[in-house]
Design an enzyme around this catalytic site. Structure first.
Site, PDB file in Angstrom:
ATOM      1  N   GLU A 161       0.805  -1.128  -0.068  1.00  0.00           N
ATOM      2  CA  GLU A 161       0.044  -0.097  -0.078  1.00  0.00           C
ATOM      3  C   GLU A 161       0.895   1.124  -0.009  1.00  0.00           C
ATOM      4  O   GLU A 161       0.779   2.042   0.592  1.00  0.00           O
ATOM      5  CB  GLU A 161      -0.933   0.119   1.136  1.00  0.00           C
ATOM      6  CG  GLU A 161      -1.851  -1.181   1.109  1.00  0.00           C
ATOM      7  CD  GLU A 161      -2.966  -1.424   2.375  1.00  0.00           C
ATOM      8  OE1 GLU A 161      -2.774  -0.217   3.214  1.00  0.00           O
ATOM      9  OE2 GLU A 161      -3.572  -2.297   2.659  1.00  0.00           O
ATOM     10  N   ASN A 203       1.992  -5.295  -3.278  1.00  0.00           N
ATOM     11  CA  ASN A 203       0.573  -5.574  -2.868  1.00  0.00           C
ATOM     12  C   ASN A 203       0.034  -4.304  -2.610  1.00  0.00           C
ATOM     13  O   ASN A 203       0.358  -3.598  -1.699  1.00  0.00           O
ATOM     14  CB  ASN A 203       0.694  -6.510  -1.615  1.00  0.00           C
ATOM     15  CG  ASN A 203      -0.671  -7.082  -1.184  1.00  0.00           C
ATOM     16  OD1 ASN A 203      -1.235  -7.897  -2.077  1.00  0.00           O
ATOM     17  ND2 ASN A 203      -1.198  -6.897  -0.020  1.00  0.00           N
ATOM     18  N   HIS A 239     -10.703  -6.458  -1.900  1.00  0.00           N
ATOM     19  CA  HIS A 239     -11.518  -6.191  -0.825  1.00  0.00           C
ATOM     20  C   HIS A 239     -12.726  -5.465  -1.350  1.00  0.00           C
ATOM     21  O   HIS A 239     -12.717  -4.216  -1.521  1.00  0.00           O
ATOM     22  CB  HIS A 239     -10.976  -5.377   0.384  1.00  0.00           C
ATOM     23  CG  HIS A 239      -9.997  -5.972   1.257  1.00  0.00           C
ATOM     24  ND1 HIS A 239     -10.066  -7.200   1.938  1.00  0.00           N
ATOM     25  CD2 HIS A 239      -8.581  -5.573   1.433  1.00  0.00           C
ATOM     26  CE1 HIS A 239      -8.922  -7.527   2.422  1.00  0.00           C
ATOM     27  NE2 HIS A 239      -7.938  -6.461   2.228  1.00  0.00           N
ATOM     28  N   GLU A 269      -6.080 -10.874  -1.111  1.00  0.00           N
ATOM     29  CA  GLU A 269      -7.060 -10.592   0.061  1.00  0.00           C
ATOM     30  C   GLU A 269      -8.392 -10.794   0.075  1.00  0.00           C
ATOM     31  O   GLU A 269      -9.067  -9.858   0.725  1.00  0.00           O
ATOM     32  CB  GLU A 269      -6.741  -9.268   0.870  1.00  0.00           C
ATOM     33  CG  GLU A 269      -4.946  -9.273   1.218  1.00  0.00           C
ATOM     34  CD  GLU A 269      -4.650  -7.879   1.833  1.00  0.00           C
ATOM     35  OE1 GLU A 269      -5.479  -7.415   2.496  1.00  0.00           O
ATOM     36  OE2 GLU A 269      -3.364  -7.700   1.645  1.00  0.00           O
ATOM     37  N   ASP A 271     -12.223 -10.660  -0.196  1.00  0.00           N
ATOM     38  CA  ASP A 271     -13.355 -10.860   0.458  1.00  0.00           C
ATOM     39  C   ASP A 271     -14.550  -9.816   0.107  1.00  0.00           C
ATOM     40  O   ASP A 271     -14.123  -8.844  -0.745  1.00  0.00           O
ATOM     41  CB  ASP A 271     -13.395 -10.525   2.210  1.00  0.00           C
ATOM     42  CG  ASP A 271     -12.714  -9.224   2.354  1.00  0.00           C
ATOM     43  OD1 ASP A 271     -12.754  -8.313   1.645  1.00  0.00           O
ATOM     44  OD2 ASP A 271     -12.288  -8.911   3.668  1.00  0.00           O
TER      45      ASP A 271
END
Length: 360
Positions: A161, A203, A239, A269, A271
């Site tokens: 990030e 990432n 996400h 990641e 979801d």
């Protein structure tokens, strides 16, 4: 992530819900998602695991089941605040609690993360650093953690990030003290100290569409390749929300920004959170988003795998971060598989039947 920021306000895309598929037959359930992913040509289908739930045997029997998840990520245990809580004092306990049983289970590990702007110890954030002294601290940290986990990690998220949503560099201790070259240094240190063959990843969230941030990451990679800075892959965190998720074509186009440069990608990641209370329409939409995301990886030959950011709703990071939202995972509070689970299984099964992917 346990600590994160709200995703960028991107153009609204409301997915049309797919019909809820019937529960698969007993024979079809013989393989979990990890096993199905391998048959579909992916290297893995994995999950993040946090230490707070390791005393739940029903949870761990699923989390460390190689057929269900043949890859794991330590959600928090390998982050700086836990690994080096005091300068020069290293503690690998939380990381080991996840890495060791995953090794026993024969699972792959994505290790997470060497450098991030968050979850840093106070000694680091309150220090009076110069560029030289902070670079020394960074190299020493990567050297020790990489050496300790030598040979244990398929990939490391080296930098996490580093960009704002508009494509500019994020202001933090690293940028403000070292300058943007801190990213290059981190990757060079990682290549120097990690075991041979370890994949080095950048990432980030919000790069699952072609936008200012994903284009900035692509520009960084082009510059790295021009100057022979080592980098092997890009992790698209993924996400998503039921009301605001990228289309299958968006994810495919975003991946191709990086695969066109020869890098591998992964959904790291995944979801899909929704506004509570849940209902049948939201659940069906969630299932479609999960399925489309996984299909985007299956259909991209340089996408190696998918990691969900935990699989069980009670330990999801979402409720404590986004008030009124939740139910983001594949299994509900009673460990029942949701329509999203079966939608993912269906995508992987069809991917295996199509036989378009190379094996690993």
């Amino acid at each position: 992530m346990k600590v994160s920021y709200i995703l960028a306000l991107l153009p609204l895309v409301v997915a049309s819900p797919a019909p809820v598929r019937p529960r698969p037959t007993r024979a079809r359930q013989a393989l979990g998602l990890g096993g199905l992913a391998r048959k579909a040509g992916l290297k893995y289908f994995g999950t993040a695991i946090d230490n707070v739930v390791l005393d739940n045997t029903q949870y761990t029997s699923i989390a460390f089941d190689r057929s269900e998840f043949n890859q794991v990520t330590a959600s928090n245990g390998q982050k700086w605040v836990h690994i080096e809580p005091k300068r020069g004092v290293f503690n690998y306990t939380l990381g080991d609690e996840i890495v060791d049983p995953s090794k026993d289970a024969g699972q792959i590990r994505r290790c997470h993360t060497f450098l991030w702007h968050n979850q840093l110890p106070k000694w680091l954030t309150s220090g009076n650093w110069t560029k030289t002294t902070l670079l020394n601290v960074l190299e020493n940290h990567i050297k020790h953690e990489a050496d300790y986990y030598w040979g244990d990690c398929y990939a490391w998220d080296v930098v996490n990030e580093a960009f704002n949503d508009n494509g500019t560099y994020r202001s933090d201790i690293w940028l403000d003290t070292i300058g943007p070259e801190y990213i290059e240094h981190a990757f060079r240190f990682a290549r120097k100290y990690t075991s041979p063959g370890t994949k080095l990843y950048y990432n980030d969230y919000g790069i699952e569409r072609v936008n200012s941030k994903s284009l900035a990451v692509q520009a960084l990679i082009k510059d790295f390749q021009k100057r022979k800075v080592p980098i092997d892959g890009v992790g698209l965190q993924s996400h998503f929300t039921v009301s605001r998720a990228p289309l299958y074509t968006d994810v495919r186009a975003a991946q191709q920004l990086f695969t066109s440069l020869g890098l591998e990608t992964a959904l790291t990641e995944l979801d899909v959170r929704l506004d509570l209370p849940d209902d049948a329409h939201k659940t069906a939409t969630q299932a479609k988003i999960y399925a489309d995301s996984v299909r985007a990886c299956v259909d991209e030959k340089k996408c190696v795998g998918v990691t969900v950011w935990d699989f069980w709703d009670p330990v999801s990071w979402v409720p404590e971060t986004f008030a009124g939202e939740g139910n983001a995972c594949l299994l509900d509070a009673k460990f029942n598989r949701k329509p999203a689970y079966y939608a993912v299984a269906d995508v992987l099964t069809r991917g295996a039947a199509n036989g378009t992917r190379r094996g690993w």
